[in-house]
Write a protein that holds these residues in place. Structure first.
Motif, mmCIF file in Angstrom:
data_model
loop_
_atom_site.group_PDB
_atom_site.id
_atom_site.type_symbol
_atom_site.label_atom_id
_atom_site.label_comp_id
_atom_site.label_asym_id
_atom_site.label_seq_id
_atom_site.Cartn_x
_atom_site.Cartn_y
_atom_site.Cartn_z
ATOM 1 N N MET A 1 3.364 -9.778 -5.688
ATOM 2 C CA MET A 1 3.531 -8.359 -5.696
ATOM 3 C C MET A 1 2.200 -7.665 -5.420
ATOM 4 S SD MET A 1 5.540 -5.794 -8.247
ATOM 5 C CE MET A 1 6.659 -7.026 -8.743
ATOM 6 N N SER A 2 1.081 -8.361 -5.664
ATOM 7 C CA SER A 2 -0.212 -7.744 -5.366
ATOM 8 C C SER A 2 -0.337 -7.422 -3.884
ATOM 9 C CB SER A 2 -1.362 -8.637 -5.818
ATOM 10 O OG SER A 2 -1.470 -9.785 -5.014
ATOM 11 N N PHE A 3 0.336 -8.202 -3.042
ATOM 12 C CA PHE A 3 0.267 -7.937 -1.605
ATOM 13 C C PHE A 3 0.944 -6.611 -1.254
ATOM 14 C CE2 PHE A 3 0.429 -12.721 -1.591
ATOM 15 C CZ PHE A 3 -0.937 -12.880 -1.399
ATOM 16 N N GLY A 4 2.021 -6.297 -1.929
ATOM 17 C CA GLY A 4 2.726 -5.056 -1.645
ATOM 18 C C GLY A 4 2.045 -3.840 -2.247
ATOM 19 N N LEU A 5 1.565 -3.970 -3.481
ATOM 20 C CA LEU A 5 0.951 -2.836 -4.156
ATOM 21 C C LEU A 5 -0.487 -2.583 -3.721
ATOM 22 C CD1 LEU A 5 2.248 -3.387 -7.804
ATOM 23 C CD2 LEU A 5 3.009 -1.678 -6.157
ATOM 24 N N LEU A 14 -6.924 -11.448 -1.625
ATOM 25 C CA LEU A 14 -7.511 -12.779 -1.814
ATOM 26 C C LEU A 14 -7.167 -13.352 -3.185
ATOM 27 C CD1 LEU A 14 -11.018 -12.334 -0.162
ATOM 28 C CD2 LEU A 14 -9.073 -13.655 0.707
ATOM 29 N N LEU A 15 -7.229 -12.520 -4.221
ATOM 30 C CA LEU A 15 -6.859 -12.976 -5.558
ATOM 31 C C LEU A 15 -5.384 -13.362 -5.604
ATOM 32 C CD1 LEU A 15 -7.589 -13.443 -8.520
ATOM 33 C CD2 LEU A 15 -7.019 -11.036 -8.934
ATOM 34 N N GLY A 16 -4.524 -12.548 -5.013
ATOM 35 C CA GLY A 16 -3.094 -12.869 -4.970
ATOM 36 C C GLY A 16 -2.827 -14.171 -4.238
ATOM 37 N N ALA A 17 -3.504 -14.386 -3.108
ATOM 38 C CA ALA A 17 -3.328 -15.628 -2.350
ATOM 39 C C ALA A 17 -3.830 -16.825 -3.152
ATOM 40 C CB ALA A 17 -4.062 -15.543 -1.016
ATOM 41 N N THR A 74 5.587 -5.507 8.774
ATOM 42 C CA THR A 74 4.907 -6.334 7.780
ATOM 43 C C THR A 74 4.964 -5.768 6.371
ATOM 44 O OG1 THR A 74 2.794 -5.275 8.289
ATOM 45 C CG2 THR A 74 3.309 -7.313 9.460
ATOM 46 N N GLY A 75 5.134 -4.480 6.223
ATOM 47 C CA GLY A 75 5.182 -3.873 4.895
ATOM 48 C C GLY A 75 6.330 -4.362 4.037
ATOM 49 N N ALA A 81 9.643 -11.058 -0.439
ATOM 50 C CA ALA A 81 9.218 -12.239 -1.199
ATOM 51 C C ALA A 81 9.363 -12.004 -2.698
ATOM 52 C CB ALA A 81 7.779 -12.595 -0.847
ATOM 53 N N ALA A 82 9.040 -10.805 -3.172
ATOM 54 C CA ALA A 82 9.178 -10.497 -4.597
ATOM 55 C C ALA A 82 10.639 -10.566 -5.042
ATOM 56 C CB ALA A 82 8.588 -9.118 -4.901
ATOM 57 N N ALA A 83 11.550 -10.074 -4.206
ATOM 58 C CA ALA A 83 12.976 -10.143 -4.543
ATOM 59 C C ALA A 83 13.454 -11.590 -4.604
ATOM 60 C CB ALA A 83 13.798 -9.349 -3.522
ATOM 61 N N LEU A 84 13.016 -12.397 -3.650
ATOM 62 C CA LEU A 84 13.393 -13.812 -3.662
ATOM 63 C C LEU A 84 12.799 -14.531 -4.869
ATOM 64 C CD1 LEU A 84 13.052 -14.645 0.125
ATOM 65 C CD2 LEU A 84 15.169 -14.458 -1.201
#
Length: 104
Positions: A1-5, A14-17, A74-75, A81-84
């Motif tokens: 979710m860090s990628f979306g927010l 980078l931290l999310g990855a 891409t947004g 991914a979060a829903a899945l």
């Protein structure tokens, strides 16, 4: 979710990855173990079902990701991914008694 927010922040991405890779690296082993523990009388079938499910999941994720990318850009990918992920967590929680029986 860090990628979306926080997609605008390089540090957050980078931290999310890093966290994604660190937490998901052991999932295949844990899930194979859960399958064998759930069906100890036939571990070969349990592993075959695991491999088949993994391949279907990879193909389905690629198909869904491609469709989301094509339709909305891409947004939408982090939210898809979060829903899945939420669906997977719910499935694992509901299957905990059979898929992750206590050692004994």
């Amino acid at each position: 979710m860090s990628f979306g927010l926080f997609g605008h922040s390089t540090a957050a991405v980078l931290l999310g990855a890093f966290l994604w890779g660190g937490t998901h690296g052991g999932i295949p082993t844990l899930m194979q173990t859960a399958g064998v523990r759930a069906a100890p009388q036939d571990p070969g079938t349990a592993n075959s079902l695991w491999a088949t499910g993994w391949n279907i999941g990879m193909a389905g994720g690629s198909l869904l990701g491609g469709a989301a990318l094509t339709r909305t850009g891409t947004g939408a990918l982090p939210w898809t991914a979060a829903a899945l992920l939420a669906a997977a967590v719910l499935t694992a929680a509901l299957a905990r008694r059979n898929g992750f029986p206590p050692a004994g």
